[in-house]
Write an enzyme that holds these catalytic residues in place. Structure first.
Site, PDB file in Angstrom:
ATOM      1  N   HIS A  43      33.085  30.755  36.476  1.00 47.07           N
ATOM      2  CA  HIS A  43      32.311  30.046  35.442  1.00 47.07           C
ATOM      3  C   HIS A  43      33.243  29.485  34.362  1.00 47.07           C
ATOM      4  O   HIS A  43      33.067  28.366  33.892  1.00 47.07           O
ATOM      5  CB  HIS A  43      31.338  31.007  34.749  1.00 47.07           C
ATOM      6  CG  HIS A  43      30.293  31.602  35.630  1.00 47.07           C
ATOM      7  ND1 HIS A  43      30.269  32.932  35.966  1.00 47.07           N
ATOM      8  CD2 HIS A  43      29.213  31.045  36.248  1.00 47.07           C
ATOM      9  CE1 HIS A  43      29.236  33.189  36.733  1.00 47.07           C
ATOM     10  NE2 HIS A  43      28.577  32.057  36.937  1.00 47.07           N
ATOM     11  N   GLU A 154      31.951  24.723  43.521  1.00 48.83           N
ATOM     12  CA  GLU A 154      31.860  24.467  44.970  1.00 48.83           C
ATOM     13  C   GLU A 154      31.554  25.732  45.753  1.00 48.83           C
ATOM     14  O   GLU A 154      31.272  25.673  46.941  1.00 48.83           O
ATOM     15  CB  GLU A 154      33.177  23.859  45.477  1.00 48.83           C
ATOM     16  CG  GLU A 154      33.309  22.402  45.139  1.00 48.83           C
ATOM     17  CD  GLU A 154      34.491  21.741  45.833  1.00 48.83           C
ATOM     18  OE1 GLU A 154      35.354  22.457  46.381  1.00 48.83           O
ATOM     19  OE2 GLU A 154      34.558  20.502  45.795  1.00 48.83           O
ATOM     20  N   SER A 192      29.059  36.687  40.756  1.00 45.68           N
ATOM     21  CA  SER A 192      28.477  37.773  39.952  1.00 45.68           C
ATOM     22  C   SER A 192      27.995  38.890  40.865  1.00 45.68           C
ATOM     23  O   SER A 192      27.935  40.049  40.467  1.00 45.68           O
ATOM     24  CB  SER A 192      27.321  37.234  39.116  1.00 45.68           C
ATOM     25  OG  SER A 192      27.768  36.112  38.387  1.00 45.68           O
ATOM     26  N   ARG A 193      27.637  38.549  42.099  1.00 46.27           N
ATOM     27  CA  ARG A 193      27.110  39.563  43.030  1.00 46.27           C
ATOM     28  C   ARG A 193      28.205  40.454  43.615  1.00 46.27           C
ATOM     29  O   ARG A 193      27.893  41.474  44.236  1.00 46.27           O
ATOM     30  CB  ARG A 193      26.311  38.885  44.151  1.00 46.27           C
ATOM     31  CG  ARG A 193      24.995  38.312  43.650  1.00 46.27           C
ATOM     32  CD  ARG A 193      24.100  37.807  44.780  1.00 46.27           C
ATOM     33  NE  ARG A 193      22.761  37.538  44.316  1.00 46.27           N
ATOM     34  CZ  ARG A 193      22.247  36.323  44.083  1.00 46.27           C
ATOM     35  NH1 ARG A 193      22.992  35.240  44.268  1.00 46.27           N
ATOM     36  NH2 ARG A 193      21.007  36.181  43.660  1.00 46.27           N
TER      37      ARG A 193
END
Ligand code: PAF
Length: 285
Positions: A43, A154, A192-193
Protein backbone atom coordinates in the site's frame (compact mmCIF):
# COMPACT_ATOMS: atom_id res chain seq x y z
CA UNK A 1 13.77 14.65 15.61
CA UNK A 2 10.43 16.43 15.03
CA UNK A 3 7.34 14.22 15.31
CA UNK A 4 5.45 13.54 12.06
CA UNK A 5 2.51 15.85 11.52
CA UNK A 6 -0.58 13.62 12.03
CA UNK A 7 -2.49 13.04 8.82
CA UNK A 8 -5.84 14.83 8.67
CA UNK A 9 -8.74 12.35 8.94
CA UNK A 10 -12.24 12.92 7.57
CA UNK A 11 -15.21 10.60 7.89
CA UNK A 12 -17.93 12.14 5.75
CA UNK A 13 -18.28 12.65 2.01
CA UNK A 14 -19.10 16.33 2.68
CA UNK A 15 -15.80 16.87 4.55
CA UNK A 16 -13.85 14.93 1.90
CA UNK A 17 -15.31 17.09 -0.85
CA UNK A 18 -14.70 20.30 1.10
CA UNK A 19 -10.99 19.52 1.56
CA UNK A 20 -10.49 18.36 -2.06
CA UNK A 21 -12.45 21.41 -3.24
CA UNK A 22 -9.91 23.66 -1.46
CA UNK A 23 -7.05 21.85 -3.18
CA UNK A 24 -8.77 22.25 -6.54
CA UNK A 25 -9.30 25.97 -5.94
CA UNK A 26 -5.56 26.26 -5.30
CA UNK A 27 -4.89 24.52 -8.63
CA UNK A 28 -3.45 21.35 -7.06
CA UNK A 29 -3.66 17.88 -8.63
CA UNK A 30 -5.07 15.01 -6.58
CA UNK A 31 -4.13 11.32 -6.29
CA UNK A 32 -6.39 8.74 -4.65
CA UNK A 33 -5.23 5.49 -3.05
CA UNK A 34 -8.23 3.31 -2.11
CA UNK A 35 -7.46 0.70 0.59
CA UNK A 36 -9.15 -1.47 3.16
CA UNK A 37 -6.47 -0.56 5.71
CA UNK A 38 -4.05 -2.92 7.49
CA UNK A 39 -1.47 -1.07 5.45
CA UNK A 40 1.77 -2.79 4.41
CA UNK A 41 4.67 -1.83 2.16
CA UNK A 42 2.57 -2.66 -0.93
CA UNK A 43 0.00 0.00 0.00
CA UNK A 44 2.74 2.43 0.96
CA UNK A 45 4.32 2.04 -2.49
CA UNK A 46 1.00 3.23 -3.98
CA UNK A 47 0.98 6.22 -1.63
CA UNK A 48 4.57 7.05 -2.56
CA UNK A 49 3.74 6.78 -6.26
CA UNK A 50 0.77 9.09 -5.79
CA UNK A 51 2.87 11.58 -3.83
CA UNK A 52 5.55 11.59 -6.51
CA UNK A 53 3.01 12.21 -9.27
CA UNK A 54 0.35 14.48 -7.78
CA UNK A 55 0.29 17.51 -5.46
CA UNK A 56 -2.06 16.03 -2.86
CA UNK A 57 -2.66 12.41 -1.89
CA UNK A 58 -5.85 11.14 -0.30
CA UNK A 59 -5.90 7.58 1.05
CA UNK A 60 -9.24 5.91 1.69
CA UNK A 61 -9.72 3.29 4.39
CA UNK A 62 -12.96 1.35 4.25
CA UNK A 63 -13.41 -2.38 4.85
CA UNK A 64 -16.13 -2.73 2.27
CA UNK A 65 -18.74 -5.27 3.42
CA UNK A 66 -20.28 -5.69 -0.04
CA UNK A 67 -17.18 -7.34 -1.51
CA UNK A 68 -17.11 -10.14 1.09
CA UNK A 69 -19.15 -13.31 0.62
CA UNK A 70 -21.26 -14.66 3.51
CA UNK A 71 -18.57 -17.22 4.44
CA UNK A 72 -15.62 -14.90 3.96
CA UNK A 73 -13.46 -13.03 6.47
CA UNK A 74 -15.23 -9.64 6.79
CA UNK A 75 -15.65 -9.84 10.57
CA UNK A 76 -12.01 -10.82 11.21
CA UNK A 77 -10.38 -8.73 8.47
CA UNK A 78 -7.49 -6.86 10.18
CA UNK A 79 -8.43 -3.33 11.28
CA UNK A 80 -5.71 -0.96 12.51
CA UNK A 81 -6.72 2.61 11.69
CA UNK A 82 -4.41 4.36 14.16
CA UNK A 83 -1.35 2.37 13.04
CA UNK A 84 -2.33 2.99 9.40
CA UNK A 85 -2.68 6.73 10.07
CA UNK A 86 0.77 6.76 11.74
CA UNK A 87 2.35 5.15 8.66
CA UNK A 88 0.64 7.65 6.37
CA UNK A 89 1.72 10.54 8.59
CA UNK A 90 5.33 9.33 8.39
CA UNK A 91 5.10 9.44 4.58
CA UNK A 92 3.53 12.91 4.65
CA UNK A 93 0.29 11.84 2.90
CA UNK A 94 -2.29 14.60 3.04
CA UNK A 95 -5.71 13.16 3.86
CA UNK A 96 -7.25 9.95 5.20
CA UNK A 97 -10.90 9.34 4.32
CA UNK A 98 -12.22 6.70 6.73
CA UNK A 99 -16.01 6.60 6.46
CA UNK A 100 -18.26 4.16 8.33
CA UNK A 101 -20.67 1.81 6.60
CA UNK A 102 -23.68 4.12 7.05
CA UNK A 103 -21.79 6.94 5.31
CA UNK A 104 -20.89 4.74 2.32
CA UNK A 105 -24.20 2.85 2.14
CA UNK A 106 -26.91 5.06 3.67
CA UNK A 107 -30.25 3.44 4.38
CA UNK A 108 -32.15 2.89 1.14
CA UNK A 109 -29.07 2.65 -1.12
CA UNK A 110 -29.62 -0.13 -3.67
CA UNK A 111 -27.61 0.77 -6.78
CA UNK A 112 -24.80 -1.58 -7.80
CA UNK A 113 -22.14 -1.52 -10.51
CA UNK A 114 -21.71 -4.87 -12.22
CA UNK A 115 -19.02 -5.65 -14.78
CA UNK A 116 -20.08 -8.72 -16.79
CA UNK A 117 -17.52 -10.80 -18.67
CA UNK A 118 -14.19 -9.77 -17.17
CA UNK A 119 -15.86 -9.57 -13.75
CA UNK A 120 -17.28 -13.10 -13.98
CA UNK A 121 -14.05 -14.99 -14.62
CA UNK A 122 -11.33 -16.21 -12.21
CA UNK A 123 -11.91 -14.32 -8.91
CA UNK A 124 -15.45 -13.50 -10.05
CA UNK A 125 -16.24 -17.20 -10.54
CA UNK A 126 -14.85 -18.25 -7.15
CA UNK A 127 -16.11 -15.23 -5.20
CA UNK A 128 -19.59 -14.47 -6.56
CA UNK A 129 -20.51 -10.82 -6.00
CA UNK A 130 -16.92 -9.81 -5.22
CA UNK A 131 -16.38 -7.59 -8.24
CA UNK A 132 -19.83 -6.03 -7.98
CA UNK A 133 -18.90 -5.04 -4.42
CA UNK A 134 -15.51 -3.69 -5.55
CA UNK A 135 -16.90 -1.88 -8.61
CA UNK A 136 -19.71 -0.29 -6.60
CA UNK A 137 -17.48 0.99 -3.80
CA UNK A 138 -14.67 2.15 -6.13
CA UNK A 139 -17.21 3.99 -8.32
CA UNK A 140 -18.48 5.76 -5.22
CA UNK A 141 -14.97 6.61 -3.97
CA UNK A 142 -13.99 7.98 -7.39
CA UNK A 143 -17.15 10.09 -7.69
CA UNK A 144 -16.89 11.31 -4.11
CA UNK A 145 -13.31 12.52 -4.60
CA UNK A 146 -12.90 13.00 -8.38
CA UNK A 147 -9.09 12.65 -8.29
CA UNK A 148 -6.84 13.09 -11.33
CA UNK A 149 -5.33 9.63 -10.83
CA UNK A 150 -6.26 6.60 -8.73
CA UNK A 151 -3.61 4.01 -7.86
CA UNK A 152 -4.13 0.25 -7.54
CA UNK A 153 -1.73 -2.66 -6.99
CA UNK A 154 -1.03 -5.30 -9.64
CA UNK A 155 -1.31 -7.91 -6.90
CA UNK A 156 -5.06 -7.70 -7.59
CA UNK A 157 -4.46 -7.71 -11.32
CA UNK A 158 -8.00 -8.68 -12.32
CA UNK A 159 -9.42 -6.01 -9.99
CA UNK A 160 -7.24 -3.43 -11.77
CA UNK A 161 -8.55 -4.53 -15.17
CA UNK A 162 -12.17 -4.56 -13.95
CA UNK A 163 -11.75 -1.02 -12.59
CA UNK A 164 -10.22 0.17 -15.89
CA UNK A 165 -13.20 -1.37 -17.71
CA UNK A 166 -15.98 0.32 -15.73
CA UNK A 167 -14.14 3.65 -15.51
CA UNK A 168 -14.01 3.68 -19.33
CA UNK A 169 -17.60 2.42 -19.71
CA UNK A 170 -19.02 4.99 -17.27
CA UNK A 171 -16.88 7.91 -18.55
CA UNK A 172 -15.49 8.56 -15.08
CA UNK A 173 -12.85 11.25 -15.67
CA UNK A 174 -10.05 9.60 -13.68
CA UNK A 175 -6.81 7.97 -14.84
CA UNK A 176 -6.26 4.50 -13.39
CA UNK A 177 -2.67 3.57 -12.72
CA UNK A 178 -1.33 0.17 -11.66
CA UNK A 179 1.78 -0.27 -9.50
CA UNK A 180 4.02 -3.36 -9.36
CA UNK A 181 3.57 -6.07 -6.73
CA UNK A 182 5.72 -5.65 -3.62
CA UNK A 183 7.15 -8.96 -2.36
CA UNK A 184 8.87 -10.30 0.74
CA UNK A 185 12.51 -11.35 0.22
CA UNK A 186 11.33 -14.94 -0.38
CA UNK A 187 8.87 -13.89 -3.09
CA UNK A 188 5.59 -13.93 -1.17
CA UNK A 189 3.41 -11.06 -2.42
CA UNK A 190 2.53 -8.67 0.42
CA UNK A 191 -1.10 -8.98 1.47
CA UNK A 192 -3.04 -8.03 4.58
CA UNK A 193 -4.23 -11.66 4.63
CA UNK A 194 -0.66 -12.97 5.10
CA UNK A 195 -1.28 -12.16 8.79
CA UNK A 196 -3.56 -15.24 8.91
CA UNK A 197 -0.69 -17.67 8.07
CA UNK A 198 0.83 -19.75 10.87
CA UNK A 199 4.56 -20.50 10.88
CA UNK A 200 4.39 -23.63 8.70
CA UNK A 201 1.96 -22.04 6.25
CA UNK A 202 4.14 -18.94 6.01
CA UNK A 203 7.14 -21.15 5.14
CA UNK A 204 5.17 -22.85 2.34
CA UNK A 205 3.41 -19.76 0.96
CA UNK A 206 6.24 -18.40 -1.29
CA UNK A 207 5.80 -21.52 -3.44
CA UNK A 208 2.84 -19.76 -5.08
CA UNK A 209 5.12 -17.18 -6.69
CA UNK A 210 7.89 -19.73 -7.36
CA UNK A 211 5.47 -22.02 -9.21
CA UNK A 212 4.02 -19.13 -11.20
CA UNK A 213 7.50 -17.98 -12.22
CA UNK A 214 8.50 -21.50 -13.25
CA UNK A 215 5.26 -22.02 -15.17
CA UNK A 216 5.61 -18.66 -16.89
CA UNK A 217 9.14 -19.61 -17.99
CA UNK A 218 7.98 -23.01 -19.25
CA UNK A 219 5.21 -21.45 -21.34
CA UNK A 220 7.51 -18.72 -22.67
CA UNK A 221 9.98 -21.43 -23.70
CA UNK A 222 7.30 -23.26 -25.69
CA UNK A 223 5.62 -25.74 -23.31
CA UNK A 224 1.92 -26.35 -24.08
CA UNK A 225 -0.06 -24.10 -21.72
CA UNK A 226 -2.46 -26.89 -20.69
CA UNK A 227 0.44 -29.16 -19.63
CA UNK A 228 2.26 -26.37 -17.81
CA UNK A 229 -0.90 -25.36 -15.92
CA UNK A 230 -1.58 -28.98 -14.92
CA UNK A 231 2.01 -29.33 -13.67
CA UNK A 232 1.61 -26.07 -11.69
CA UNK A 233 -1.48 -27.42 -9.90
CA UNK A 234 0.46 -30.56 -8.86
CA UNK A 235 3.46 -28.51 -7.77
CA UNK A 236 1.30 -26.25 -5.59
CA UNK A 237 -0.30 -29.28 -3.94
CA UNK A 238 3.15 -30.81 -3.36
CA UNK A 239 4.34 -27.54 -1.79
CA UNK A 240 1.56 -27.66 0.83
CA UNK A 241 -1.33 -25.80 -0.80
CA UNK A 242 -4.48 -27.59 0.30
CA UNK A 243 -6.74 -26.46 -2.57
CA UNK A 244 -6.05 -24.75 -5.88
CA UNK A 245 -8.98 -22.60 -7.07
CA UNK A 246 -7.31 -21.79 -10.38
CA UNK A 247 -4.05 -21.43 -12.24
CA UNK A 248 -4.89 -19.80 -15.57
CA UNK A 249 -3.14 -18.27 -18.54
CA UNK A 250 -5.20 -15.26 -19.59
CA UNK A 251 -5.15 -12.39 -22.05
CA UNK A 252 -3.52 -9.56 -20.07
CA UNK A 253 -6.34 -7.14 -20.89
CA UNK A 254 -9.62 -9.06 -21.14
CA UNK A 255 -8.47 -11.89 -18.84
CA UNK A 256 -10.10 -14.38 -21.21
CA UNK A 257 -8.32 -17.75 -21.08
CA UNK A 258 -5.69 -18.18 -23.80
CA UNK A 259 -3.49 -21.08 -24.83
CA UNK A 260 -0.72 -19.17 -26.59
CA UNK A 261 1.33 -16.00 -26.44
CA UNK A 262 0.10 -14.14 -29.56
CA UNK A 263 -0.85 -11.21 -27.32
CA UNK A 264 0.44 -10.10 -23.89
CA UNK A 265 -0.60 -12.73 -21.36
CA UNK A 266 -0.78 -12.99 -17.59
CA UNK A 267 -0.57 -16.08 -15.43
CA UNK A 268 -2.90 -15.85 -12.44
CA UNK A 269 -3.49 -18.18 -9.51
CA UNK A 270 -5.56 -18.49 -6.35
CA UNK A 271 -4.87 -21.25 -3.86
CA UNK A 272 -5.63 -22.13 -0.26
CA UNK A 273 -3.14 -22.87 2.41
CA UNK A 274 -5.13 -24.06 5.41
CA UNK A 275 -7.84 -21.45 5.98
CA UNK A 276 -6.07 -18.70 4.02
CA UNK A 277 -6.68 -18.01 0.35
CA UNK A 278 -3.74 -16.40 -1.47
CA UNK A 279 -3.68 -14.88 -4.96
CA UNK A 280 -0.74 -13.93 -7.14
CA UNK A 281 0.09 -13.28 -10.79
CA UNK A 282 3.02 -12.77 -13.14
CA UNK A 283 3.46 -11.51 -16.69
CA UNK A 284 4.33 -14.19 -19.26
CA UNK A 285 6.84 -13.80 -22.02
O1 PAF B 1 -7.95 -3.77 -3.16
C1 PAF B 1 -8.59 -3.37 -2.17
O2 PAF B 1 -8.06 -3.14 -1.08
C2 PAF B 1 -10.09 -3.19 -2.28
O3 PAF B 1 -10.65 -4.14 -3.13
C3 PAF B 1 -10.51 -1.78 -2.71
C4 PAF B 1 -9.98 -1.44 -4.11
C5 PAF B 1 -9.97 -0.75 -1.72
C6 PAF B 1 -12.04 -1.65 -2.75
O4 PAF B 1 -12.60 -1.92 -1.51
Amino acid sequence: MAADKPIERVRTVADLRARIGEWRKAGLSVGLVPTMGALHAGHLSLVERSMANTDRTCVTLFVNPTQFGPNEDFSVYPRSEDADAAQLSALGAHLLFAPDTAEMYPEGAVTKVTVPGIGDRLEGAFRPGFFTGVATVVTKLLLQSLPDVAFFGEKDFQQYRVIQRFVADLDIPVRIEACPIVREADGLALSSRNAYLDENERRAAPALFAVLELTSRRIAEGAAAADALEAARHELAAAGFTKVDYVELADAESLEPVSGLDRPARLLAAAWIGKTRLIDNVAVG
